[in-house]
Design a protein around this motif. Structure first.
Motif, PDB file in Angstrom:
ATOM      1  N   ASP A 251     -22.398 -53.235 -64.158  1.00 20.74           N
ATOM      2  CA  ASP A 251     -22.369 -52.090 -65.063  1.00 20.74           C
ATOM      3  C   ASP A 251     -23.009 -50.905 -64.361  1.00 20.74           C
ATOM      4  O   ASP A 251     -23.981 -51.072 -63.623  1.00 20.74           O
ATOM      5  N   PRO A 252     -22.479 -49.692 -64.538  1.00 20.17           N
ATOM      6  CA  PRO A 252     -23.056 -48.536 -63.860  1.00 20.17           C
ATOM      7  C   PRO A 252     -24.549 -48.328 -64.118  1.00 20.17           C
ATOM      8  O   PRO A 252     -25.231 -47.737 -63.288  1.00 20.17           O
ATOM      9  N   LEU A 253     -25.063 -48.813 -65.260  1.00 16.01           N
ATOM     10  CA  LEU A 253     -26.488 -48.665 -65.555  1.00 16.01           C
ATOM     11  C   LEU A 253     -27.258 -49.962 -65.320  1.00 16.01           C
ATOM     12  O   LEU A 253     -28.394 -50.089 -65.764  1.00 16.01           O
ATOM     13  N   SER A 254     -26.663 -50.895 -64.599  1.00 17.05           N
ATOM     14  CA  SER A 254     -27.364 -52.131 -64.261  1.00 17.05           C
ATOM     15  C   SER A 254     -28.231 -51.899 -63.028  1.00 17.05           C
ATOM     16  O   SER A 254     -27.751 -51.428 -61.996  1.00 17.05           O
ATOM     17  N   THR A 255     -29.505 -52.238 -63.145  1.00 16.47           N
ATOM     18  CA  THR A 255     -30.425 -52.057 -62.014  1.00 16.47           C
ATOM     19  C   THR A 255     -30.029 -52.945 -60.847  1.00 16.47           C
ATOM     20  O   THR A 255     -29.894 -52.490 -59.711  1.00 16.47           O
ATOM     21  N   SER A 256     -29.839 -54.232 -61.113  1.00 14.90           N
ATOM     22  CA  SER A 256     -29.521 -55.171 -60.028  1.00 14.90           C
ATOM     23  C   SER A 256     -28.040 -55.208 -59.702  1.00 14.90           C
ATOM     24  O   SER A 256     -27.658 -55.525 -58.580  1.00 14.90           O
ATOM     25  N   GLY A 257     -27.181 -54.891 -60.684  1.00 17.03           N
ATOM     26  CA  GLY A 257     -25.744 -54.961 -60.459  1.00 17.03           C
ATOM     27  C   GLY A 257     -25.167 -53.759 -59.752  1.00 17.03           C
ATOM     28  O   GLY A 257     -24.122 -53.864 -59.102  1.00 17.03           O
ATOM     29  N   THR A 258     -25.850 -52.599 -59.853  1.00 21.27           N
ATOM     30  CA  THR A 258     -25.307 -51.374 -59.259  1.00 21.27           C
ATOM     31  C   THR A 258     -26.362 -50.561 -58.519  1.00 21.27           C
ATOM     32  O   THR A 258     -26.214 -50.270 -57.330  1.00 21.27           O
ATOM     33  N   LEU A 259     -27.448 -50.196 -59.199  1.00 21.60           N
ATOM     34  CA  LEU A 259     -28.416 -49.280 -58.586  1.00 21.60           C
ATOM     35  C   LEU A 259     -29.022 -49.852 -57.315  1.00 21.60           C
ATOM     36  O   LEU A 259     -29.068 -49.183 -56.276  1.00 21.60           O
ATOM     37  N   ALA A 260     -29.505 -51.093 -57.355  1.00 24.90           N
ATOM     38  CA  ALA A 260     -30.161 -51.677 -56.187  1.00 24.90           C
ATOM     39  C   ALA A 260     -29.217 -51.850 -55.001  1.00 24.90           C
ATOM     40  O   ALA A 260     -29.548 -51.454 -53.881  1.00 24.90           O
ATOM     41  N   PRO A 261     -28.014 -52.436 -55.194  1.00 21.15           N
ATOM     42  CA  PRO A 261     -27.128 -52.553 -54.029  1.00 21.15           C
ATOM     43  C   PRO A 261     -26.662 -51.206 -53.481  1.00 21.15           C
ATOM     44  O   PRO A 261     -26.463 -51.065 -52.271  1.00 21.15           O
ATOM     45  N   MET A 262     -26.481 -50.228 -54.367  1.00 21.35           N
ATOM     46  CA  MET A 262     -26.104 -48.901 -53.867  1.00 21.35           C
ATOM     47  C   MET A 262     -27.261 -48.271 -53.102  1.00 21.35           C
ATOM     48  O   MET A 262     -27.072 -47.697 -52.015  1.00 21.35           O
ATOM     49  N   THR A 263     -28.488 -48.366 -53.635  1.00 23.40           N
ATOM     50  CA  THR A 263     -29.647 -47.719 -53.022  1.00 23.40           C
ATOM     51  C   THR A 263     -30.048 -48.373 -51.712  1.00 23.40           C
ATOM     52  O   THR A 263     -30.356 -47.692 -50.729  1.00 23.40           O
ATOM     53  N   TYR A 264     -30.068 -49.703 -51.708  1.00 19.23           N
ATOM     54  CA  TYR A 264     -30.629 -50.422 -50.567  1.00 19.23           C
ATOM     55  C   TYR A 264     -29.595 -50.902 -49.553  1.00 19.23           C
ATOM     56  O   TYR A 264     -29.959 -51.257 -48.434  1.00 19.23           O
ATOM     57  N   LEU A 265     -28.312 -50.930 -49.935  1.00 21.64           N
ATOM     58  CA  LEU A 265     -27.310 -51.471 -49.013  1.00 21.64           C
ATOM     59  C   LEU A 265     -26.175 -50.485 -48.731  1.00 21.64           C
ATOM     60  O   LEU A 265     -26.002 -50.041 -47.599  1.00 21.64           O
ATOM     61  N   PHE A 266     -25.400 -50.140 -49.739  1.00 20.84           N
ATOM     62  CA  PHE A 266     -24.174 -49.388 -49.489  1.00 20.84           C
ATOM     63  C   PHE A 266     -24.398 -47.920 -49.121  1.00 20.84           C
ATOM     64  O   PHE A 266     -23.868 -47.435 -48.122  1.00 20.84           O
ATOM     65  N   THR A 267     -25.176 -47.204 -49.915  1.00 22.22           N
ATOM     66  CA  THR A 267     -25.363 -45.776 -49.637  1.00 22.22           C
ATOM     67  C   THR A 267     -26.023 -45.526 -48.287  1.00 22.22           C
ATOM     68  O   THR A 267     -25.592 -44.626 -47.553  1.00 22.22           O
ATOM     69  N   PRO A 268     -27.056 -46.264 -47.873  1.00 23.23           N
ATOM     70  CA  PRO A 268     -27.618 -46.046 -46.537  1.00 23.23           C
ATOM     71  C   PRO A 268     -26.608 -46.278 -45.411  1.00 23.23           C
ATOM     72  O   PRO A 268     -26.739 -45.706 -44.330  1.00 23.23           O
ATOM     73  N   GLN A 269     -25.589 -47.114 -45.687  1.00 20.75           N
ATOM     74  CA  GLN A 269     -24.553 -47.382 -44.688  1.00 20.75           C
ATOM     75  C   GLN A 269     -23.401 -46.374 -44.788  1.00 20.75           C
ATOM     76  O   GLN A 269     -22.424 -46.471 -44.035  1.00 20.75           O
ATOM     77  N   GLY A 270     -23.526 -45.431 -45.715  1.00 20.78           N
ATOM     78  CA  GLY A 270     -22.447 -44.462 -45.908  1.00 20.78           C
ATOM     79  C   GLY A 270     -21.219 -45.058 -46.556  1.00 20.78           C
ATOM     80  O   GLY A 270     -20.104 -44.563 -46.380  1.00 20.78           O
ATOM     81  N   ILE A 271     -21.408 -46.127 -47.330  1.00 19.21           N
ATOM     82  CA  ILE A 271     -20.282 -46.846 -47.925  1.00 19.21           C
ATOM     83  C   ILE A 271     -20.132 -46.496 -49.401  1.00 19.21           C
ATOM     84  O   ILE A 271     -21.080 -46.589 -50.175  1.00 19.21           O
ATOM     85  N   ARG A 272     -18.912 -46.110 -49.767  1.00 16.52           N
ATOM     86  CA  ARG A 272     -18.535 -45.993 -51.167  1.00 16.52           C
ATOM     87  C   ARG A 272     -17.607 -47.165 -51.475  1.00 16.52           C
ATOM     88  O   ARG A 272     -16.550 -47.299 -50.840  1.00 16.52           O
ATOM     89  N   PRO A 273     -17.973 -48.022 -52.399  1.00 16.29           N
ATOM     90  CA  PRO A 273     -17.156 -49.202 -52.664  1.00 16.29           C
ATOM     91  C   PRO A 273     -15.680 -48.892 -52.895  1.00 16.29           C
ATOM     92  O   PRO A 273     -14.810 -49.638 -52.425  1.00 16.29           O
ATOM     93  N   SER A 274     -15.393 -47.805 -53.581  1.00 22.28           N
ATOM     94  CA  SER A 274     -13.987 -47.482 -53.858  1.00 22.28           C
ATOM     95  C   SER A 274     -13.191 -47.224 -52.598  1.00 22.28           C
ATOM     96  O   SER A 274     -11.957 -47.369 -52.589  1.00 22.28           O
ATOM     97  N   ASP A 275     -13.863 -46.835 -51.503  1.00 18.68           N
ATOM     98  CA  ASP A 275     -13.176 -46.553 -50.245  1.00 18.68           C
ATOM     99  C   ASP A 275     -13.111 -47.767 -49.322  1.00 18.68           C
ATOM    100  O   ASP A 275     -12.393 -47.743 -48.314  1.00 18.68           O
ATOM    101  N   CYS A 276     -13.874 -48.798 -49.625  1.00 24.11           N
ATOM    102  CA  CYS A 276     -14.057 -49.891 -48.666  1.00 24.11           C
ATOM    103  C   CYS A 276     -13.416 -51.205 -49.057  1.00 24.11           C
ATOM    104  O   CYS A 276     -13.184 -52.056 -48.198  1.00 24.11           O
ATOM    105  N   PHE A 277     -13.130 -51.385 -50.337  1.00 23.68           N
ATOM    106  CA  PHE A 277     -12.629 -52.671 -50.781  1.00 23.68           C
ATOM    107  C   PHE A 277     -11.196 -52.562 -51.296  1.00 23.68           C
ATOM    108  O   PHE A 277     -10.755 -51.489 -51.712  1.00 23.68           O
ATOM    109  N   LYS A 278     -10.514 -53.678 -51.257  1.00 21.57           N
ATOM    110  CA  LYS A 278      -9.131 -53.726 -51.732  1.00 21.57           C
ATOM    111  C   LYS A 278      -9.065 -53.365 -53.204  1.00 21.57           C
ATOM    112  O   LYS A 278      -8.234 -52.569 -53.644  1.00 21.57           O
TER     113      LYS A 278
END
Length: 341
Positions: A152-179
């Motif tokens: 959920d967009p407001l889920s701490t562990s489901g969205t905020l944490a993986p975006m903050t600690y993994l995807f955004t630092p790598q310059g990754i937007r999930p919509s651009d990277c996954f099928k």
């Protein structure tokens, strides 16, 4: 689209859904409610949740002396908007929904959960089918070969944490990277990975641990997936009430949460078993400072996104917001000698 822009759209949708609803006619600021509507994070199917929560709700009703009605939102945003529009009086929130409840809905933190295993905190995780060879490196290739499940967009562990600690630092937007990218609660994402419908999804350590105590089917489900990434430790969840709730009722709710499952004897043991079934070990006093780590994560992701965009004015504004939250957290920790969470 960023997670927060997506969250904003859901907020608009929730507003439209609730805007036609008048505030409860019996809700007068400061007046005792006839019923306490208590919201619960819908991280699983609401029927499943109700099995585990109903005995706790019954105990709450008995101690507070007012009927208590559980409210299971279809998504986290609904829980925030329900409090904003006076449809709920108190509830169990995630840290990020707690930030929004305080910011937008007149909420106030008065307690927090503690872990049932004595490990005061939990982690966001990425899971893949146990039988697959998918690695974190495969996920970060960003080659549109994998089907991805986010929270959920407001889920701490489901969205905020993986975006903050993994995807955004790598310059990754999930919509651009996954099928494909599918947004769902932890339960559906876990099931989808287990069945091979999704190649990888976000989740959290608490949800995985819960499966192990819920019989053979839960154990089989937990063992059908494999963790390939963990976040830093995240704070446990806040319990929040409306600021305008009657003070006498507030005190009764406070007493219920801070004494539930405490002490010795058969009754305390019964209560602890009920809490253990939802992976809660009890409750501790808290205030809005509990949300500082989540606010810092939110500001950190915004700063990372601003830097990636390259607009100097936006970078400066995001840096200022991040520094403000970090300073606020440092002040609290210096005053109390304890982590803000």
């Amino acid at each position: 689209m960023s997670a927060h822009r997506f969250a904003g759209r859901l907020l608009v949708a929730a507003f439209i859904a609730l805007a036609g609803c008048e505030k409860k006619p019996d809700v007068v600021p400061g007046a005792p409610p006839k019923v306490i509507n208590f919201s619960i994070l819908a991280v699983e199917n609401s029927n499943t949740l109700n099995v585990f929560w109903q005995p706790i709700i019954a105990d709450m009703e008995k101690q507070v002396g007012i009927p208590v009605k559980p409210f299971y939102g279809s998504n986290y945003t609904i829980l925030v908007e329900a409090m904003r529009f006076g449809q709920t009086d108190a509830g169990w929130f995630s840290n990020m929904t707690g930030v929004e409840a305080v910011r937008r809905a007149g909420g106030e933190v008065f307690a927090r959960t503690i872990d049932s295993q004595g490990d005061d905190g939990y982690k966001s995780v990425l899971i893949v089918p146990a039988s697959s060879a998918t690695t974190l490196e495969d996920v970060l290739k960003c080659d549109k070969s994998l089907n991805f499940g986010i929270g959920d967009p407001l889920s701490t562990s489901g969205t905020l944490a993986p975006m903050t600690y993994l995807f955004t630092p790598q310059g990754i937007r999930p919509s651009d990277c996954f099928k494909t990218v599918r947004s769902a609660q932890h339960g559906p994402n876990l099931l989808a990975v287990s069945k091979g419908v999704l190649d990888v999804a976000t989740g959290n350590s608490t949800n995985l641990r819960l499966q192990l105590i819920r019989g053979p089917e839960g154990v089989a489900l937990a063992r059908s997936v494999r963790v390939i990434w963990e976040s830093p430790r995240l704070p446990e969840d806040p319990i929040i009430w409306r600021k305008t709730l009657d003070p006498v009722v507030k005190e009764k709710l406070r007493r219920f949460f801070l004494t539930y499952g405490q002490g010795n004897g058969p009754e305390a043991e019964r209560q602890r078993k009920l809490l253990a079934s939802i992976s809660i070990g009890g409750f501790r006093p808290a205030d809005n400072n509990h949300l500082l780590p989540a606010r810092e994560m939110e500001a950190m992701e915004a700063l990372q996104l601003a830097r990636r965009g390259g607009n100097q004015a936006k970078i400066a504004a995001a840096q200022k917001a991040f520094d403000t939250v970090r300073t606020e957290r440092a002040v609290v920790e210096a005053r109390t000698g304890q982590p803000a969470s």
